[in-house]
Design a protein around this motif. Structure first.
Motif, PDB file in Angstrom:
ATOM      1  N   ASP A  49       0.821  -1.207   0.000  1.00 24.09           N
ATOM      2  CA  ASP A  49       0.000   0.000   0.000  1.00 24.09           C
ATOM      3  C   ASP A  49       0.856   1.258   0.000  1.00 24.09           C
ATOM      4  N   VAL A  50       1.901   1.249   0.819  1.00 25.96           N
ATOM      5  CA  VAL A  50       2.790   2.410   0.886  1.00 25.96           C
ATOM      6  C   VAL A  50       3.478   2.642  -0.457  1.00 25.96           C
ATOM      7  N   LEU A  51       3.948   1.576  -1.061  1.00 21.57           N
ATOM      8  CA  LEU A  51       4.644   1.709  -2.342  1.00 21.57           C
ATOM      9  C   LEU A  51       3.690   2.148  -3.454  1.00 21.57           C
ATOM     10  N   ASN A  52       2.459   1.645  -3.420  1.00 18.08           N
ATOM     11  CA  ASN A  52       1.486   2.077  -4.424  1.00 18.08           C
ATOM     12  C   ASN A  52       1.207   3.568  -4.308  1.00 18.08           C
ATOM     13  N   MET A  53       1.054   4.062  -3.082  1.00 13.85           N
ATOM     14  CA  MET A  53       0.834   5.487  -2.866  1.00 13.85           C
ATOM     15  C   MET A  53       2.032   6.301  -3.358  1.00 13.85           C
ATOM     16  N   ALA A  54       3.236   5.842  -3.011  1.00  9.80           N
ATOM     17  CA  ALA A  54       4.442   6.543  -3.434  1.00  9.80           C
ATOM     18  C   ALA A  54       4.572   6.556  -4.957  1.00  9.80           C
ATOM     19  N   ALA A 110      11.361  -0.871   6.552  1.00  8.17           N
ATOM     20  CA  ALA A 110      10.642  -2.069   6.102  1.00  8.17           C
ATOM     21  C   ALA A 110      11.526  -3.307   6.194  1.00  8.17           C
ATOM     22  N   CYS A 111      12.820  -3.140   5.953  1.00 12.61           N
ATOM     23  CA  CYS A 111      13.741  -4.270   6.073  1.00 12.61           C
ATOM     24  C   CYS A 111      13.873  -4.696   7.532  1.00 12.61           C
ATOM     25  N   GLU A 112      13.939  -3.715   8.413  1.00 13.67           N
ATOM     26  CA  GLU A 112      14.044  -4.022   9.844  1.00 13.67           C
ATOM     27  C   GLU A 112      12.800  -4.756  10.350  1.00 13.67           C
ATOM     28  N   ALA A 113      11.643  -4.446   9.704  1.00 11.94           N
ATOM     29  CA  ALA A 113      10.395  -5.118  10.083  1.00 11.94           C
ATOM     30  C   ALA A 113      10.239  -6.467   9.400  1.00 11.94           C
ATOM     31  N   GLY A 114      11.165  -6.803   8.492  1.00 12.65           N
ATOM     32  CA  GLY A 114      11.111  -8.085   7.802  1.00 12.65           C
ATOM     33  C   GLY A 114      10.214  -8.100   6.583  1.00 12.65           C
ATOM     34  N   ASP A 115       9.780  -6.914   6.112  1.00 10.49           N
ATOM     35  CA  ASP A 115       8.869  -6.844   4.962  1.00 10.49           C
ATOM     36  C   ASP A 115       9.591  -6.746   3.624  1.00 10.49           C
ATOM     37  N   LEU A 116      10.838  -6.296   3.645  1.00  3.54           N
ATOM     38  CA  LEU A 116      11.659  -6.209   2.435  1.00  3.54           C
ATOM     39  C   LEU A 116      13.035  -6.781   2.740  1.00  3.54           C
ATOM     40  N   ALA A 117      13.733  -7.191   1.696  1.00  2.00           N
ATOM     41  CA  ALA A 117      15.099  -7.698   1.848  1.00  2.00           C
ATOM     42  C   ALA A 117      15.984  -6.959   0.842  1.00  2.00           C
ATOM     43  N   ILE A 118      16.644  -5.911   1.323  1.00  2.00           N
ATOM     44  CA  ILE A 118      17.434  -5.044   0.456  1.00  2.00           C
ATOM     45  C   ILE A 118      18.815  -4.848   1.069  1.00  2.00           C
ATOM     46  N   ASP A 119      19.853  -4.972   0.237  1.00  2.00           N
ATOM     47  CA  ASP A 119      21.215  -4.709   0.702  1.00  2.00           C
ATOM     48  C   ASP A 119      21.618  -3.257   0.476  1.00  2.00           C
ATOM     49  N   ILE A 171      -2.386   6.091 -14.400  1.00  2.00           N
ATOM     50  CA  ILE A 171      -1.335   6.326 -13.412  1.00  2.00           C
ATOM     51  C   ILE A 171      -1.328   5.222 -12.364  1.00  2.00           C
ATOM     52  N   ALA A 172      -2.518   4.847 -11.886  1.00  2.00           N
ATOM     53  CA  ALA A 172      -2.608   3.791 -10.867  1.00  2.00           C
ATOM     54  C   ALA A 172      -2.092   2.461 -11.411  1.00  2.00           C
ATOM     55  N   TYR A 173      -2.456   2.144 -12.653  1.00  2.00           N
ATOM     56  CA  TYR A 173      -2.014   0.878 -13.253  1.00  2.00           C
ATOM     57  C   TYR A 173      -0.496   0.851 -13.406  1.00  2.00           C
ATOM     58  N   THR A 174       0.070   1.934 -13.904  1.00  2.00           N
ATOM     59  CA  THR A 174       1.521   2.012 -14.073  1.00  2.00           C
ATOM     60  C   THR A 174       2.213   1.899 -12.722  1.00  2.00           C
ATOM     61  N   GLY A 175       1.630   2.543 -11.713  1.00  2.00           N
ATOM     62  CA  GLY A 175       2.193   2.454 -10.368  1.00  2.00           C
ATOM     63  C   GLY A 175       2.157   1.045  -9.825  1.00  2.00           C
ATOM     64  N   ARG A 176       1.026   0.368  -9.998  1.00  2.00           N
ATOM     65  CA  ARG A 176       0.908  -1.010  -9.505  1.00  2.00           C
ATOM     66  C   ARG A 176       1.928  -1.927 -10.169  1.00  2.00           C
ATOM     67  N   GLU A 177       2.115  -1.763 -11.464  1.00  2.00           N
ATOM     68  CA  GLU A 177       3.079  -2.592 -12.183  1.00  2.00           C
ATOM     69  C   GLU A 177       4.495  -2.334 -11.675  1.00  2.00           C
ATOM     70  N   ALA A 178       4.806  -1.079 -11.393  1.00  2.00           N
ATOM     71  CA  ALA A 178       6.121  -0.744 -10.848  1.00  2.00           C
ATOM     72  C   ALA A 178       6.312  -1.413  -9.485  1.00  2.00           C
ATOM     73  N   PHE A 203       8.963  -4.352  -8.410  1.00  2.00           N
ATOM     74  CA  PHE A 203       9.890  -4.069  -7.311  1.00  2.00           C
ATOM     75  C   PHE A 203       9.803  -5.141  -6.233  1.00  2.00           C
ATOM     76  N   LEU A 204       8.577  -5.523  -5.873  1.00  2.00           N
ATOM     77  CA  LEU A 204       8.385  -6.536  -4.826  1.00  2.00           C
ATOM     78  C   LEU A 204       8.846  -7.910  -5.269  1.00  2.00           C
ATOM     79  N   ALA A 205       8.776  -8.177  -6.577  1.00  2.00           N
ATOM     80  CA  ALA A 205       9.273  -9.457  -7.071  1.00  2.00           C
ATOM     81  C   ALA A 205      10.783  -9.586  -6.813  1.00  2.00           C
ATOM     82  N   ARG A 206      11.451  -8.451  -6.786  1.00  2.00           N
ATOM     83  CA  ARG A 206      12.910  -8.442  -6.530  1.00  2.00           C
ATOM     84  C   ARG A 206      13.213  -8.343  -5.042  1.00  2.00           C
ATOM     85  N   TYR A 207      12.489  -7.526  -4.311  1.00  2.00           N
ATOM     86  CA  TYR A 207      12.875  -7.224  -2.937  1.00  2.00           C
ATOM     87  C   TYR A 207      11.871  -7.664  -1.866  1.00  2.00           C
TER      88      TYR A 207
END
Length: 205
Positions: free
Chosen positions: A87-92, A145-154, A188-195, A199-203
């Motif tokens: 949700d946060v990423l979609n808004m951003a 988000a990484c500290e909360a365990g929701d993302l895995a980013i170096d 705009i919403a569709y393009t955002g969702r795809e982005a 992103f989530l598929a990677r991180y």
């Protein structure tokens, strides 16, 4: 205007000068914007304009700084960092794409590119107050988000830049080349969702 580098950011007519300059820069570009036109649009004398901004480059950079700061603060106020990551990423993403395809965002980009060789400081000012500020905010959120365990980013900075670039897919490219001038909320919403999904598929975890 001269080469002075000092900007006075106080006084009751400061906002008038910025508003007038924004209007003229957006209509005529940097080179085409005249001091007379800016003063007229702002409703101030040329002497008053010079007292705030001795150099037209300083005025342009202040307009870019002011608008980018305003957008950044408004976006930050709307985003609930405690919400689910998706949700946060979609808004951003929606906020980023909306800015990139806006008349202001496109015109600032074009001005900076057109004046890059003669006045590289224009592009530097826009980058520092726009893309760089946005990247830093995203990187801070990704770290949480990484500290909360929701993302895995170096590399938080790289991930922030990658996310911003994903948001440029399709609509921004069409806008830059003049292939499309208006964008619906659905596009705009569709393009955002795809982005976000890419992103989530990677991180994502």
């Amino acid at each position: 205007m001269g080469d002075a580098t000092h900007v006075v950011r106080t006084g009751r007519k400061f906002e008038q000068v910025l508003a007038g300059a924004r209007e003229v820069f957006m209509a005529d570009g940097f080179e085409g914007a005249s001091v007379d036109d800016i003063a007229r649009a702002a409703g101030v004398s040329k002497a008053t304009l010079y007292s705030y901004f001795p150099d037209k480059r300083l005025l342009f950079m202040e307009v870019a700084r002011h608008e980018c700061h305003r957008m950044s603060e408004e976006t930050a106020a709307r985003i609930d960092s405690a919400a689910p990551v998706r949700d946060v990423l979609n808004m951003a993403a929606v906020e980023i794409i909306t800015f990139l395809t806006s008349g202001f965002g496109l015109q600032i980009y074009r001005i900076c590119v057109a004046e890059a060789e003669r006045f590289p400081e224009l592009g530097q000012a826009f980058y520092q107050n726009g893309p760089e500020r946005g990247r830093e905010r995203l990187a801070r959120y990704f770290r949480q988000a990484c500290e909360a365990g929701d993302l895995a980013i170096d590399d938080m900075t790289m991930a922030a830049e990658q996310f911003s670039e994903l948001c440029k897919c399709r609509l921004w490219t069409r806008a830059v080349f003049g292939l499309q001038t208006e964008f619906t909320a659905e596009e705009i919403a569709y393009t955002g969702r795809e982005a976000v999904e890419t992103f989530l598929a990677r991180y994502g975890t």
